[in-house]
Write an enzyme that holds these catalytic residues in place. Structure first.
Site, PDB file in Angstrom:
ATOM      1  N   SER B 145     -38.866  -8.534 -29.340  1.00  0.00           N
ATOM      2  CA  SER B 145     -39.464  -9.668 -28.642  1.00  0.00           C
ATOM      3  C   SER B 145     -38.623 -10.899 -29.258  1.00  0.00           C
ATOM      4  CB  SER B 145     -40.805  -9.968 -29.119  1.00  0.00           C
ATOM      5  OG  SER B 145     -41.233 -11.195 -28.900  1.00  0.00           O
ATOM      6  N   TYR B 158     -46.848 -11.675 -36.515  1.00  0.00           N
ATOM      7  CA  TYR B 158     -46.224 -10.768 -35.442  1.00  0.00           C
ATOM      8  C   TYR B 158     -44.566 -11.056 -35.281  1.00  0.00           C
ATOM      9  CZ  TYR B 158     -45.226  -9.650 -30.399  1.00  0.00           C
ATOM     10  OH  TYR B 158     -44.570  -9.153 -29.247  1.00  0.00           O
TER      11      TYR B 158
HETATM   12  N1  LIG Z   1     -46.642  -9.730 -23.389  1.00  0.00           N
HETATM   13  C1  LIG Z   1     -45.634 -10.339 -24.168  1.00  0.00           C
HETATM   14  O1  LIG Z   1     -45.530 -11.680 -23.999  1.00  0.00           O
HETATM   15  C2  LIG Z   1     -44.609  -9.647 -25.043  1.00  0.00           C
HETATM   16  C3  LIG Z   1     -43.653 -10.230 -25.118  1.00  0.00           C
HETATM   17  C4  LIG Z   1     -42.710  -9.503 -26.129  1.00  0.00           C
HETATM   18  C5  LIG Z   1     -42.756  -8.449 -26.531  1.00  0.00           C
HETATM   19  N2  LIG Z   1     -43.856  -7.532 -26.286  1.00  0.00           N
HETATM   20  C6  LIG Z   1     -43.970  -6.441 -26.560  1.00  0.00           C
HETATM   21  O2  LIG Z   1     -44.084  -5.528 -25.491  1.00  0.00           O
HETATM   22  C7  LIG Z   1     -44.632  -4.343 -25.827  1.00  0.00           C
HETATM   23  C8  LIG Z   1     -45.869  -3.971 -24.877  1.00  0.00           C
HETATM   24  O3  LIG Z   1     -46.701  -4.915 -24.741  1.00  0.00           O
HETATM   25  P1  LIG Z   1     -47.620  -5.317 -23.467  1.00  0.00           P
HETATM   26  O4  LIG Z   1     -47.303  -6.606 -23.148  1.00  0.00           O
HETATM   27  O5  LIG Z   1     -47.318  -4.339 -22.526  1.00  0.00           O
HETATM   28  O6  LIG Z   1     -48.921  -5.142 -24.168  1.00  0.00           O
HETATM   29  P2  LIG Z   1     -50.186  -4.158 -23.947  1.00  0.00           P
HETATM   30  O7  LIG Z   1     -50.347  -4.266 -22.559  1.00  0.00           O
HETATM   31  O8  LIG Z   1     -51.216  -4.954 -24.702  1.00  0.00           O
HETATM   32  O9  LIG Z   1     -49.635  -2.995 -24.571  1.00  0.00           O
HETATM   33  C9  LIG Z   1     -49.531  -2.666 -25.987  1.00  0.00           C
HETATM   34  C10 LIG Z   1     -49.950  -1.304 -26.134  1.00  0.00           C
HETATM   35  O10 LIG Z   1     -49.906  -1.042 -27.546  1.00  0.00           O
HETATM   36  C11 LIG Z   1     -50.922  -0.027 -27.535  1.00  0.00           C
HETATM   37  N3  LIG Z   1     -51.366   0.020 -29.171  1.00  0.00           N
HETATM   38  C12 LIG Z   1     -51.752  -0.752 -29.921  1.00  0.00           C
HETATM   39  N4  LIG Z   1     -51.905  -0.328 -30.937  1.00  0.00           N
HETATM   40  C13 LIG Z   1     -51.745   0.939 -31.166  1.00  0.00           C
HETATM   41  C14 LIG Z   1     -51.923   1.905 -31.863  1.00  0.00           C
HETATM   42  N5  LIG Z   1     -52.166   2.091 -33.251  1.00  0.00           N
HETATM   43  N6  LIG Z   1     -51.499   3.162 -31.609  1.00  0.00           N
HETATM   44  C15 LIG Z   1     -51.084   3.504 -30.394  1.00  0.00           C
HETATM   45  N7  LIG Z   1     -50.904   2.453 -29.220  1.00  0.00           N
HETATM   46  C16 LIG Z   1     -51.147   1.275 -29.556  1.00  0.00           C
HETATM   47  C17 LIG Z   1     -52.208  -0.701 -26.977  1.00  0.00           C
HETATM   48  O11 LIG Z   1     -52.747   0.462 -26.882  1.00  0.00           O
HETATM   49  P3  LIG Z   1     -54.301   0.522 -26.701  1.00  0.00           P
HETATM   50  O12 LIG Z   1     -54.721   0.379 -24.949  1.00  0.00           O
HETATM   51  O13 LIG Z   1     -54.924   1.616 -27.132  1.00  0.00           O
HETATM   52  O14 LIG Z   1     -54.910  -0.762 -27.295  1.00  0.00           O
HETATM   53  C18 LIG Z   1     -51.416  -1.068 -25.639  1.00  0.00           C
HETATM   54  O15 LIG Z   1     -51.318  -0.143 -24.706  1.00  0.00           O
HETATM   55  C19 LIG Z   1     -45.353  -4.235 -27.286  1.00  0.00           C
HETATM   56  O16 LIG Z   1     -44.457  -3.945 -28.325  1.00  0.00           O
HETATM   57  C20 LIG Z   1     -45.112  -6.199 -27.376  1.00  0.00           C
HETATM   58  O17 LIG Z   1     -45.107  -6.696 -28.751  1.00  0.00           O
HETATM   59  C21 LIG Z   1     -44.761  -8.297 -25.392  1.00  0.00           C
END
Ligand SMILES: NC(=O)c1ccc[n+]([C@@H]2O[C@H](COP(=O)([O-])OP(=O)(O)OC[C@H]3O[C@@H](n4cnc5c(N)ncnc54)[C@H](OP(=O)(O)O)[C@@H]3O)[C@@H](O)[C@H]2O)c1
Ligand SMILES: Cc1cc2nc3c(=O)[nH]c(=O)nc-3n(C[C@H](O)[C@H](O)[C@H](O)COP(=O)(O)OP(=O)(O)OC[C@H]3O[C@@H](n4cnc5c(N)ncnc54)[C@H](O)[C@@H]3O)c2cc1C
Lengths: 467, 260
Positions: B145, B158
């Site tokens: 990120s 974070y």
């Molecule tokens: N959205 C943004 O603005 C953004 C920006 C930069 C980077 N990112 C990164 O992109 C990645 C994906 O994020 P997203 O935006 O798609 O969010 P998201 O839909 O909330 O996805 C995150 C996933 O991580 C899973 N997770 C959390 N804790 C876990 C654990 N202990 N074991 C297994 N799975 C776990 C969650 O699973 P559950 O469904 O089980 O909770 C969820 O499916 C993340 O690494 C995030 O940090 C996001």
């Protein structure tokens, strides 16, 4: 100990096919004898081993990511030619070495692919075809015996009469039935290192096809080069056909050197080229020059073996002109009667979102008894494309695959680098026969290649779990 | 095998319920991927969200995986490769954003978030790398990120976990040179997903689909890193050099809710 390092194996090597796409890291060994091939197969790692020749297959047939690759080019012995033209050669002997050894004695290899830099093992494993397929069939038709190192460690010799099943499963079997350590080939008698060639320049695809239909039977060799980039007449081309020239066709002064065959490589492509070098404009320009250079019609021209069979070999490593992304060749065959499909495919490829570079059309004759051999009676079309990722070329080629399958044709595995797995069975209806033999000779799957994994050729790589 | 035209045959998503992870899988399936394995804590929920992938022609399987259960990673990941065969692309998509002020009240919660985002990613990433090395090919896509590029006052737990992850991924990419395998580091800005739901969008906001398109393109180019949107690369080149007082002011201005 000094030898220890070598025994433990050196660093993995990144290998690709001639198209320079999809590299994978493999442990490469260089056996010099059948015994070393056996030993390598028996100690193959869990991901198995696969033979490699000169790496002239375009895709991933001669590599095995995370596994072993047996570079067979050390098995290059060439025996003496018997009175009937039989010669026994090592599985890694290049056809180039073989023809240089036998032409001076008045013999030629019975089937020549478009490059002389392929090994006997590679020619068998792909059951390669030449410009004479409509007359003489594929390479393995002229193989009278093969000696294979089997995955079990056994070394056995098979012929079309004795062990015919394994013989034909190895022909076109892409190295997955065993390693060819030796083969006996029936050569073709020739009187000179020249061919007598007739050339016709054609206006369009219809004329090219009509000429081939009418006249091919009169010639041993026939092939058409096509221009798919011409806006006015896509499919116009240059048809060249001929046969080996008798000594009497040569001027008296050069008859004493009629069999003096010494092919040379004159140029080398630059080691680096930008990926955009091969584009529609450069291909169109090249094609225009090539087309105009050809005579409208010429008869009985003397051409050397290397000029007639291997024009591309004049430049070493020409595959590099496509740059870092590499290139691929789409080669399919559709049965006679499916001319409409062929036209449809040609028009699709002409309009593809990447430049159709080198294009070749030829007619195949009888198929061989091999379950996986590519040639069936019909039209075969081969088109080179830059491997333009994300361009939509993949979808166009998928559509062509469908047309090919619907017409009862197939795609050539030795060229493929992108086909979808589900079409394999439809293209090769004898696949299950072949798999049965593979399961018999290699129950523990000691032989494996990236091609096998990509297409699940051997039918053993389905996921253990389903979703 | 990723083929000559860059089509991956099979894909594993760690954090299989991730909006971004699923969007990437969807993009690859549209391109020709036939098998998708979703690994996460809620197999049932993942299976429901996998319908679109199935309709698009993929075989989808789900397996249990908890990023915080570090001791189980190697075994779980080895089993996935053994059961489903080679993977051409593995997406490391799990992560938690959390709430900075809550973290400051409850340090243990912050520690757990960092375990998932960083420690869990390190052990899962290394376990995947082992498998990719063994198959002599394949790509690990790591969701880093821009938050890791320079931690802000309002997201530094974070942000620091993503900074660690980013450094790890860069190092892993070096370690894999010559192995036939490689790493793609993805550095999105604010992405509208369930992770950021309810937070006001920040400058340079993108969608999961935007990220997926950028990832597909970066895989085609065999790039080591990709920023989404691309211009964030230049923005952060500058932001990283700003003296802290100046950065504080810029961050405060854009922090009307930016939490990526
Ligand atoms: N959205 C943004 O603005 C953004 C920006 C930069 C980077 N990112 C990164 O992109 C990645 C994906 O994020 P997203 O935006 O798609 O969010 P998201 O839909 O909330 O996805 C995150 C996933 O991580 C899973 N997770 C959390 N804790 C876990 C654990 N202990 N074991 C297994 N799975 C776990 C969650 O699973 P559950 O469904 O089980 O909770 C969820 O499916 C993340 O690494 C995030 O940090 C996001
Ligand atoms: C410019 C050019 C033109 C071509 N023209 C034609 C053509 O006209 N007709 C045609 O049919 N093909 C043609 N080809 C394709 C080529 O003939 C085949 O791919 C051939 O198999 C390459 O042989 P190789 O020795 O390089 O084998 P590799 O490419 O190294 O290997 C090809 C296959 O053979 C297997 N193999 C290699 N050695 C052995 C062995 N000792 N024992 C068992 N299996 C082995 C490998 O496992 C692999 O499956 C052309 C290729 C090029 C580059």
């Amino acid at each position: 100990m000094p030898g220890e390092e070598a025994a433990a194996g050196s660093a993995p090597q990144l290998l690709t096919g001639w198209g320079r796409t999809s590299p994978s890291a493999c442990d490469v060994v260089h056996p010099q004898h059948a015994a070393e091939v056996r030993a390598a197969l028996q100690t193959a790692p869990p991901r198995g081993g696969i033979a490699r020749g000169l790496g002239r297959s375009y895709g991933d047939a001669a590599q095995n990511g995370g596994g072993l690759v047996l570079d067979c080019t050390g098995l290059r012995s060439i025996g003496s030619v018997s009175g009937e033209g039989l010669v026994t050669v090592g599985g890694g002997a290049p056809l180039d070495d073989l023809s240089q050894a036998v032409v001076p004695q008045g013999w030629f290899i019975p089937v020549s692919p478009g490059t002389r830099f392929v090994t006997v093992g590679g020619a068998i494993a792909a059951d390669v075809h030449g410009k004479n397929h409509h007359r003489d069939g594929s390479f393995c038709r002229h193989v009278t015996s093969m000696t294979l190192a089997l995955p079990s460690g056994e070394v056995c010799t098979v012929t079309p009469e004795d062990g015919a099943e394994l013989f034909w499963a190895t022909a076109g079997g892409m190295g997955l039935t065993g390693v060819v350590v030796q083969a006996t080939i029936r050569l073709l008698p020739v009187q000179s290192r020249f061919l007598l060639v007739d050339t016709n320049r054609t206006r369009d695809l219809d004329e090219t096809m009509a000429l081939m239909e009418q006249g091919d039977e009169a010639y041993r060799y026939s092939v058409a080069w096509l221009d798919l980039t011409s806006r006015r007449s896509p499919g116009r081309g240059v048809l060249t056909r001929g046969d080996h020239a008798p000594a009497t066709a040569l001027p008296a002064s050069s008859r004493s050197r009629a069999l003096d065959y010494r092919p040379r490589t004159r140029l080398a492509a630059p080691p680096w080229a930008p990926p955009w070098l091969v584009n529609r404009l450069s291909v169109r320009t090249f094609n225009e020059v090539w087309f105009r250079k050809a005579p409208a019609e010429r008869r009985a021209e003397l051409q050397s073996i290397e000029a007639f069979f291997y024009p591309l070999d004049a430049a070493a490593a020409w595959n590099r002109v496509y740059g870092r992304r590499g290139f691929l060749q789409y080669q399919c065959v559709v049965p006679f009667g499916a001319e409409e499909t062929l036209r449809h495919i040609v028009s699709k490829l002409a309009a593809a979102p990447a430049a159709p570079a080198l294009t070749v059309l030829k007619r195949f004759g009888e198929a061989s008894p091999s379950p996986l051999s590519f040639p069936i009676p019909g039209w075969t079309l081969a088109v080179d494309f830059p491997a333009a990722r994300g361009s939509g070329l993949d979808a166009v080629l998928d559509e062509c695959d469908r047309l090919v399958v619907d017409a009862g044709g197939r795609v050539y595995l030795a060229k493929d680098a992108r086909m979808r797995q589900d079409l394999l069975r439809l293209m090769y209806p004898h696949l299950d026969e072949w798999r049965k033999i593979v399961r018999r000779v290699d129950p523990h799957r000691r032989l494996a290649s990236d091609l096998d994994r990509r297409l699940d050729l051997t039918g053993t790589r389905r996921a253990r779990k389903q979703g | 095998m990723t083929d000559a035209l860059g089509r991956a045959r099979s894909v594993l998503v760690l954090g299989g319920g991730s909006d971004i992870g699923l969007a990437i899988a969807g993009r690859l399936v549209a391109r020709g991927t036939r098998r998708v394995v979703l690994a996460g804590r809620h197999p049932q929920a993942m299976a429901e969200r996998a319908r679109d992938l199935q309709v698009a022609g993929a075989d989808v399987a789900t397996i249990p995986f908890d990023a915080a259960d570090i001791g189980a990673h190697e075994k779980t990941i080895a089993a996935a490769f053994a059961d489903f065969g080679d993977f051409d692309v593995v997406v490391l998509a799990f992560g938690v954003l959390g709430d900075q002020s809550a973290f400051e009240q409850e340090p243990a919660a912050a520690g757990l978030a960092v375990v998932v985002n960083y420690a869990g990613a390190v052990s899962a990433g290394l376990a995947v790398a082992k498998q990719l090395r063994a198959q002599g090919r394949g790509r690990l896509v790591v969701l880093s990120s821009v938050a890791g590029q320079r931690a802000r006052r309002d997201n530094f737990v974070y942000g620091s976990s993503k900074a660690g992850l980013d450094a790890f991924a860069l190092g892993l990419s070096e370690a894999l040179r010559g192995s036939g395998a490689g790493v793609l580091i993805v550095r999105p800005g604010f992405v509208r997903t369930k992770m950021t739901a309810g937070r006001p969008p920040a400058p340079f906001t993108s969608s999961s689909e935007d990220v997926a398109a950028a990832v597909e393109d970066a895989l085609d180019r065999e790039a080591t890193a990709v920023w989404v949107p691309a211009k964030l690369r230049w923005v952060f080149l500058v932001l990283r050099l700003l003296p802290q007082p100046l950065f504080r002011r810029v961050a405060a201005r854009s922090a009307r809710g930016e939490h990526q």
